[in-house]
Design a protein around this motif. Sequence first.
Motif: not given
Length: 108
Positions: A2-3, A6-7, A10, A106
């Motif tokens: 993930l970018q 986004e990390i 999350r 993910h």
Amino acid sequence: MLQEQEIRRRLSSVQLAVGQAAQALSAERNLPGELRDYIQRLDRQSDSIVEVLALRDPTRIVKLIDDMEVLGARARRVCASGLPLTPQMKAAVNHMHNELADFKSHLH
């Protein structure tokens, strides 16, 4: 993988979910020690998220989330075992585990 943004998003969601489970834990009277231990361990691991993010090491992020998801799954099993827990406790643990499991899926 993930970018980074986004990390971070999350991980923030994971921290919030773990915090909610820890709050529900403090409101419970007759919790099994096993469940209390899992949530306390998750809470401590959640505290290390900022440190792991600062290192920018994808391997450590994956390991942290994998370890947390295992503890979340164990906590969820305890909740599903038929013990008399409040709906809030069960919901908090289920939400926490769902956040961890989704993030883990993910990452891999």
